[in-house]
Design an enzyme around this catalytic site. Structure first.
Site, PDB file in Angstrom:
ATOM      1  N   ASP A 134       0.431  -0.974  -0.195  1.00  0.00           N
ATOM      2  CA  ASP A 134       0.248  -0.153   0.211  1.00  0.00           C
ATOM      3  C   ASP A 134       0.971   1.027  -0.379  1.00  0.00           C
ATOM      4  N   CYS A 188     -19.815 -13.298  -6.464  1.00  0.00           N
ATOM      5  CA  CYS A 188     -20.611 -12.407  -6.616  1.00  0.00           C
ATOM      6  C   CYS A 188     -22.194 -13.727  -6.587  1.00  0.00           C
ATOM      7  N   CYS A 191     -25.263 -11.625  -5.369  1.00  0.00           N
ATOM      8  CA  CYS A 191     -25.715 -11.104  -4.085  1.00  0.00           C
ATOM      9  C   CYS A 191     -25.482  -9.005  -4.815  1.00  0.00           C
ATOM     10  N   CYS A 194     -24.153  -5.113  -0.886  1.00  0.00           N
ATOM     11  CA  CYS A 194     -22.673  -3.862  -0.878  1.00  0.00           C
ATOM     12  C   CYS A 194     -23.633  -2.850  -1.513  1.00  0.00           C
ATOM     13  N   CYS A 241     -13.979   2.850   6.858  1.00  0.00           N
ATOM     14  CA  CYS A 241     -15.193   2.174   6.997  1.00  0.00           C
ATOM     15  C   CYS A 241     -15.417   0.616   6.299  1.00  0.00           C
ATOM     16  N   CYS A 248     -20.910  -8.413   3.573  1.00  0.00           N
ATOM     17  CA  CYS A 248     -20.413  -9.268   2.566  1.00  0.00           C
ATOM     18  C   CYS A 248     -20.169 -10.570   2.885  1.00  0.00           C
TER      19      CYS A 248
HETATM   20  C1  B12 Z   1      -6.662   4.399  -3.416  1.00  0.00           C
HETATM   21  C2  B12 Z   1      -6.702   3.166  -2.204  1.00  0.00           C
HETATM   22  C3  B12 Z   1      -8.660   3.680  -2.094  1.00  0.00           C
HETATM   23  C4  B12 Z   1      -9.068   4.609  -2.177  1.00  0.00           C
HETATM   24  C5  B12 Z   1     -10.565   4.193  -3.181  1.00  0.00           C
HETATM   25  C6  B12 Z   1     -10.894   2.783  -3.379  1.00  0.00           C
HETATM   26  C7  B12 Z   1     -10.726   2.087  -4.150  1.00  0.00           C
HETATM   27  N1  B12 Z   1     -12.091   1.133  -4.455  1.00  0.00           N
HETATM   28  O1  B12 Z   1     -10.165   3.147  -5.882  1.00  0.00           O
HETATM   29  C8  B12 Z   1     -10.239   4.617  -1.116  1.00  0.00           C
HETATM   30  C9  B12 Z   1      -9.598   5.576   0.499  1.00  0.00           C
HETATM   31  C10 B12 Z   1     -11.813   5.014  -0.810  1.00  0.00           C
HETATM   32  C11 B12 Z   1     -10.185   3.266  -0.107  1.00  0.00           C
HETATM   33  C12 B12 Z   1     -10.454   2.710   1.121  1.00  0.00           C
HETATM   34  C13 B12 Z   1     -10.225   0.650   1.094  1.00  0.00           C
HETATM   35  N2  B12 Z   1      -9.110   0.545   0.654  1.00  0.00           N
HETATM   36 CO1  B12 Z   1      -7.882   0.872  -0.990  1.00  0.00          CO
HETATM   37  N3  B12 Z   1      -6.314   1.342  -1.169  1.00  0.00           N
HETATM   38  C14 B12 Z   1      -6.274   2.071  -2.919  1.00  0.00           C
HETATM   39  C15 B12 Z   1      -5.053   2.172  -3.426  1.00  0.00           C
HETATM   40  C16 B12 Z   1      -3.599   3.053  -3.021  1.00  0.00           C
HETATM   41  C17 B12 Z   1      -4.878   1.655  -4.933  1.00  0.00           C
HETATM   42  C18 B12 Z   1      -6.639   2.109  -4.909  1.00  0.00           C
HETATM   43  C19 B12 Z   1      -6.929   1.519  -6.763  1.00  0.00           C
HETATM   44  O2  B12 Z   1      -5.882   1.466  -7.128  1.00  0.00           O
HETATM   45  N4  B12 Z   1      -7.921   2.267  -7.248  1.00  0.00           N
HETATM   46  C20 B12 Z   1      -8.074   2.562  -8.774  1.00  0.00           C
HETATM   47  C21 B12 Z   1      -9.386   1.832  -8.856  1.00  0.00           C
HETATM   48  C22 B12 Z   1      -9.710   2.008 -10.707  1.00  0.00           C
HETATM   49  O3  B12 Z   1      -8.769   0.310  -8.178  1.00  0.00           O
HETATM   50  P1  B12 Z   1      -9.698  -0.702  -7.423  1.00  0.00           P
HETATM   51  O4  B12 Z   1     -10.201  -0.537  -6.902  1.00  0.00           O
HETATM   52  O5  B12 Z   1      -8.179  -1.932  -7.142  1.00  0.00           O
HETATM   53  O6  B12 Z   1     -10.118  -1.550  -8.623  1.00  0.00           O
HETATM   54  C23 B12 Z   1      -9.683  -2.704  -9.590  1.00  0.00           C
HETATM   55  C24 B12 Z   1     -10.298  -4.000  -9.566  1.00  0.00           C
HETATM   56  O7  B12 Z   1     -10.807  -3.808  -8.562  1.00  0.00           O
HETATM   57  C25 B12 Z   1     -10.668  -4.370 -10.772  1.00  0.00           C
HETATM   58  N5  B12 Z   1     -12.112  -4.456 -11.012  1.00  0.00           N
HETATM   59  C26 B12 Z   1     -13.262  -4.201 -10.554  1.00  0.00           C
HETATM   60  N6  B12 Z   1     -13.515  -5.014 -10.787  1.00  0.00           N
HETATM   61  C27 B12 Z   1     -13.603  -5.526 -11.617  1.00  0.00           C
HETATM   62  C28 B12 Z   1     -14.514  -6.850 -12.744  1.00  0.00           C
HETATM   63  C29 B12 Z   1     -13.799  -7.773 -13.600  1.00  0.00           C
HETATM   64  C30 B12 Z   1     -14.021  -8.503 -14.277  1.00  0.00           C
HETATM   65  C31 B12 Z   1     -12.311  -7.378 -13.857  1.00  0.00           C
HETATM   66  C32 B12 Z   1     -11.276  -8.071 -15.035  1.00  0.00           C
HETATM   67  C33 B12 Z   1     -11.375  -6.486 -12.587  1.00  0.00           C
HETATM   68  C34 B12 Z   1     -11.938  -5.755 -12.435  1.00  0.00           C
HETATM   69  O8  B12 Z   1     -10.034  -3.295 -11.458  1.00  0.00           O
HETATM   70  C35 B12 Z   1      -9.698  -1.790 -11.112  1.00  0.00           C
HETATM   71  C36 B12 Z   1      -8.125  -1.806 -11.070  1.00  0.00           C
HETATM   72  O9  B12 Z   1      -7.452  -3.155 -10.808  1.00  0.00           O
HETATM   73  C37 B12 Z   1      -5.126   0.475  -2.985  1.00  0.00           C
HETATM   74  C38 B12 Z   1      -3.342  -0.028  -2.981  1.00  0.00           C
HETATM   75  C39 B12 Z   1      -2.589  -0.434  -4.725  1.00  0.00           C
HETATM   76  N7  B12 Z   1      -1.136   0.450  -4.461  1.00  0.00           N
HETATM   77  O10 B12 Z   1      -3.147  -1.051  -5.027  1.00  0.00           O
HETATM   78  C40 B12 Z   1      -5.686  -0.099  -1.667  1.00  0.00           C
HETATM   79  C41 B12 Z   1      -6.001  -1.165  -1.301  1.00  0.00           C
HETATM   80  C42 B12 Z   1      -6.924  -1.705  -2.701  1.00  0.00           C
HETATM   81  N8  B12 Z   1      -7.001  -1.191  -0.115  1.00  0.00           N
HETATM   82  C43 B12 Z   1      -7.054  -1.545   0.157  1.00  0.00           C
HETATM   83  C44 B12 Z   1      -7.834  -1.287   1.834  1.00  0.00           C
HETATM   84  C45 B12 Z   1      -7.732  -2.052   3.324  1.00  0.00           C
HETATM   85  C46 B12 Z   1      -9.043  -0.609   2.009  1.00  0.00           C
HETATM   86  C47 B12 Z   1     -10.317  -0.726   2.801  1.00  0.00           C
HETATM   87  C48 B12 Z   1     -10.911  -1.700   3.052  1.00  0.00           C
HETATM   88  C49 B12 Z   1      -9.883   0.250   4.162  1.00  0.00           C
HETATM   89  C50 B12 Z   1     -11.587   0.961   4.751  1.00  0.00           C
HETATM   90  N9  B12 Z   1     -11.676  -0.172   5.139  1.00  0.00           N
HETATM   91  O11 B12 Z   1     -11.575   2.316   4.789  1.00  0.00           O
HETATM   92  C51 B12 Z   1     -11.093   0.814   2.069  1.00  0.00           C
HETATM   93  C52 B12 Z   1     -12.061  -0.420   1.527  1.00  0.00           C
HETATM   94  C53 B12 Z   1     -13.006   0.688   0.032  1.00  0.00           C
HETATM   95  C54 B12 Z   1     -13.394   0.032  -1.407  1.00  0.00           C
HETATM   96  N10 B12 Z   1     -14.221  -0.756  -1.106  1.00  0.00           N
HETATM   97  O12 B12 Z   1     -12.775  -0.090  -2.272  1.00  0.00           O
HETATM   98  C55 B12 Z   1      -6.395  -3.076   0.162  1.00  0.00           C
HETATM   99  C56 B12 Z   1      -7.196  -3.884  -0.671  1.00  0.00           C
HETATM  100  C57 B12 Z   1      -7.198  -5.423   0.901  1.00  0.00           C
HETATM  101  C58 B12 Z   1      -8.408  -6.322  -0.320  1.00  0.00           C
HETATM  102  N11 B12 Z   1      -8.473  -7.518  -0.297  1.00  0.00           N
HETATM  103  O13 B12 Z   1      -9.069  -6.305  -1.453  1.00  0.00           O
HETATM  104  C59 B12 Z   1      -5.814  -2.203  -0.944  1.00  0.00           C
HETATM  105  C60 B12 Z   1      -5.120  -3.692  -1.673  1.00  0.00           C
HETATM  106  C61 B12 Z   1      -4.381  -1.605   0.431  1.00  0.00           C
HETATM  107  C62 B12 Z   1      -3.538  -3.386   0.475  1.00  0.00           C
HETATM  108  N12 B12 Z   1      -1.995  -3.158   0.223  1.00  0.00           N
HETATM  109  O14 B12 Z   1      -3.891  -4.437   1.678  1.00  0.00           O
HETATM  110  N13 B12 Z   1      -8.852   2.460  -0.745  1.00  0.00           N
HETATM  111  S1  SF4 Z   2     -21.511  -8.285  -0.502  1.00  0.00           S
HETATM  112 FE1  SF4 Z   2     -19.386  -9.298  -1.070  1.00  0.00          FE
HETATM  113  S2  SF4 Z   2     -20.859 -11.144  -2.694  1.00  0.00           S
HETATM  114 FE2  SF4 Z   2     -22.166  -9.491  -2.433  1.00  0.00          FE
HETATM  115  S3  SF4 Z   2     -21.933  -7.940  -4.171  1.00  0.00           S
HETATM  116 FE3  SF4 Z   2     -20.850  -7.511  -2.261  1.00  0.00          FE
HETATM  117  S4  SF4 Z   2     -19.092  -8.057  -2.780  1.00  0.00           S
HETATM  118 FE4  SF4 Z   2     -20.215  -8.888  -3.722  1.00  0.00          FE
HETATM  119  S1  SF4 Z   3     -16.468   1.764   2.517  1.00  0.00           S
HETATM  120 FE1  SF4 Z   3     -18.063   2.244   3.465  1.00  0.00          FE
HETATM  121  S2  SF4 Z   3     -18.247   4.627   1.844  1.00  0.00           S
HETATM  122 FE2  SF4 Z   3     -17.145   3.400   1.135  1.00  0.00          FE
HETATM  123  S3  SF4 Z   3     -17.959   2.078  -0.461  1.00  0.00           S
HETATM  124 FE3  SF4 Z   3     -17.885   0.747   1.127  1.00  0.00          FE
HETATM  125  S4  SF4 Z   3     -19.488   1.224   2.058  1.00  0.00           S
HETATM  126 FE4  SF4 Z   3     -19.519   1.931   0.466  1.00  0.00          FE
END
Ligand code: B12
Ligand code: SF4
Ligand code: SF4
Length: 384
Positions: A134, A188, A191, A194, A241, A248
């Site tokens: 991260d 998923c 479902c 979320c 959050c 889930c």
């Molecule tokens: C920026 C960031 C955030 C931002 C934006 C989150 C987001 N969803 O983009 C914010 C601040 C909101 C955030 C929140 C959280 N984060 Co954060 N965050 C990051 C960070 C630095 C980059 C994420 C990113 O690239 N976002 C850009 C979008 C475009 O990418 P993405 O969400 O990862 O989505 C990818 C996949 O989901 C995929 N995808 C989605 N659907 C599908 C479907 C198909 C078919 C395919 C092919 C791909 C695909 O495509 C995207 C691009 O790769 C990473 C660390 C890292 N360097 O990767 C940690 C990371 C994602 N975060 C993490 C965590 C723990 C959290 C939180 C749970 C913290 C909390 N409890 O508050 C929340 C979860 C919120 C959520 N639902 O995402 C963990 C997730 C671990 C995991 N098991 O997934 C990471 C990986 C950090 C780590 N090294 O552990 N985060």
């Molecule tokens: S709650 Fe979990 S299983 Fe249901 S849609 Fe969201 S990520 Fe998928």
């Molecule tokens: S972390 Fe909380 S506010 Fe962000 S997408 Fe998940 S439920 Fe929504």
């Protein structure tokens, strides 16, 4: 020269011994599908003010932009799940589970370096490696999915069929050619919990989170105001959050408790912040003394106090009014004074109104004055 599959087996054994729950390997090649999704996310403005997420897609999606000589990405997963979130004692600001304990960056990095050293010893060769979690520009979820750690949930988190999604992803970029794993798979099904239960509607489409609306962004990465219209939806969250993971079914059935003591509530700030106490922190030194070495330092002193103001307002925490009034009068940060004004309006007591009226005469900052006026105008329903 070490044999391809022997090195992979040794890696697996050593990673498990080091306490990682998941281990997988993918080639150090561009993550094309992830990169494309990132491009669309950036273009839609969903990266909010996170400049590090606005860097070129080619950089964020290519492991070799971090280390030219990298041949493989070793992706590791470690559960941080500390258990159920206890009931709010009534005056607490809720902390997301990943942040209850010590700062995971430091804790995990130490074990990654140790893992590399052990691999070098066992394999009898020098390994050029980069170790991180991260903290660098790489799509870690995408790399981990390629390496077989899990599949993308509709909440965008990576879900593992055996342990759910409460795990950190950590990486070792190595110049070794290792046998790659099959990509992670799962579904998923029908479902959509979320998406339905996210309080702010931040999950715009399956796997797409708009950071501008996400409580995790608003309370951690955001350095400015929490927009007024979103404040009531933040509820009692003071840091991060977990809602889209709590609801889930994979986590309800599979979440596996972390075996790393550093991530337990006892090792750090725990599941709730004492709102009244946090609101009294006036200096960066005091803040560092209280929260140094935990993830809670990320938003800075003013950011964490801002969050506690919002949680206090949403909890209508009358006993926090004296501390909020001191924030309004004394805090050096306009961010804190402005959010304290909002919270006092939500609490809506006579002492809150008196304090706001007095502050209206003294406050020099234009934004804070606006907050005070809006609190006096919109709060205090039912006091007349
Ligand atoms: C920026 C960031 C955030 C931002 C934006 C989150 C987001 N969803 O983009 C914010 C601040 C909101 C955030 C929140 C959280 N984060 Co954060 N965050 C990051 C960070 C630095 C980059 C994420 C990113 O690239 N976002 C850009 C979008 C475009 O990418 P993405 O969400 O990862 O989505 C990818 C996949 O989901 C995929 N995808 C989605 N659907 C599908 C479907 C198909 C078919 C395919 C092919 C791909 C695909 O495509 C995207 C691009 O790769 C990473 C660390 C890292 N360097 O990767 C940690 C990371 C994602 N975060 C993490 C965590 C723990 C959290 C939180 C749970 C913290 C909390 N409890 O508050 C929340 C979860 C919120 C959520 N639902 O995402 C963990 C997730 C671990 C995991 N098991 O997934 C990471 C990986 C950090 C780590 N090294 O552990 N985060
Ligand atoms: S709650 Fe979990 S299983 Fe249901 S849609 Fe969201 S990520 Fe998928
Ligand atoms: S972390 Fe909380 S506010 Fe962000 S997408 Fe998940 S439920 Fe929504």
């Amino acid at each position: 020269m070490v044999k391809f599959d022997a090195a992979r087996r040794i890696l697996e054994e050593r990673a498990r011994e080091a306490g990682f729950d998941l281990v997988g390997v993918t080639r150090a090649e561009p993550l094309e599908a992830g990169g494309e999704r990132l491009r669309r996310w950036q273009e839609a403005g969903m990266a909010a003010d996170m400049d590090y997420m606005k860097r070129p897609v080619a950089l964020l999606s290519d492991p070799r932009s971090l280390q030219k000589s990298a041949r493989s990405v070793v992706s590791l997963g470690v559960s941080y799940y500390p258990g159920d979130h206890p009931e709010n004692p009534g005056d607490g600001g809720r902390v997301a589970r990943y942040a209850w304990g010590r700062d995971y960056h430091e804790v995990i990095k130490k074990r990654l370096f140790r893992l590399r050293a052990e691999l070098e010893e066992e394999l009898g060769c020098r390994i050029k490696a980069r170790a991180f979690t991260d903290a660098v520009p790489l799509l870690e979820r995408s790399a981990a999915q390629h390496a077989g750690l899990g599949f993308f949930g509709r909440n965008s988190c990576l879900i593992n069929n055996n342990i759910g999604s409460y795990f950190f992803i950590a990486d070792l970029l190595v110049d070794l050619e290792l046998e790659p794993d099959e990509p992670g798979s799962g579904t998923c099904g029908r479902c959509t919990r979320c998406i339905n239960d996210c309080p702010t509607g931040a999950i715009k489409a399956p796997g797409v989170v708009d950071a501008r609306l996400c409580i995790s962004y608003l309370t951690i990465e955001n350095q400015g105001d929490i927009p007024r219209e979103l404040r009531p939806k933040v509820g009692e969250w003071a840091f991060g959050c977990d809602i889209c993971q709590e609801v889930c079914p994979y986590n309800k059935r599979k979440a596996t408790k972390s075996c790393w003591p550093e991530f337990s509530g006892e090792a750090g700030a725990g599941p709730y912040l004492k709102i009244k106490e946090v609101l009294e922190i006036r200096s960066d030194e005091e803040f560092e003394h209280r929260f140094g070495g935990t993830p809670l330092t990320r938003p800075g002193r003013a950011g964490l106090l801002r969050n506690c103001c919002v949680a206090a307002g949403n909890l209508k925490l009358e006993e926090a009014a004296p501390a909020l009034i001191r924030c309004l009068r004394e805090d050096s940060s306009p961010l804190v004074r402005g959010h304290a004004a909002w919270a006092l309006g939500e609490i809506g007591s006579k002492e809150a109104r008196d304090a706001l009226e007095a502050a209206a005469k003294e406050e020099k900052n234009h934004r804070c004055l606006e907050e005070i006026e809006m609190a006096l105008r919109d709060g205090f329903r039912g006091l007349e």
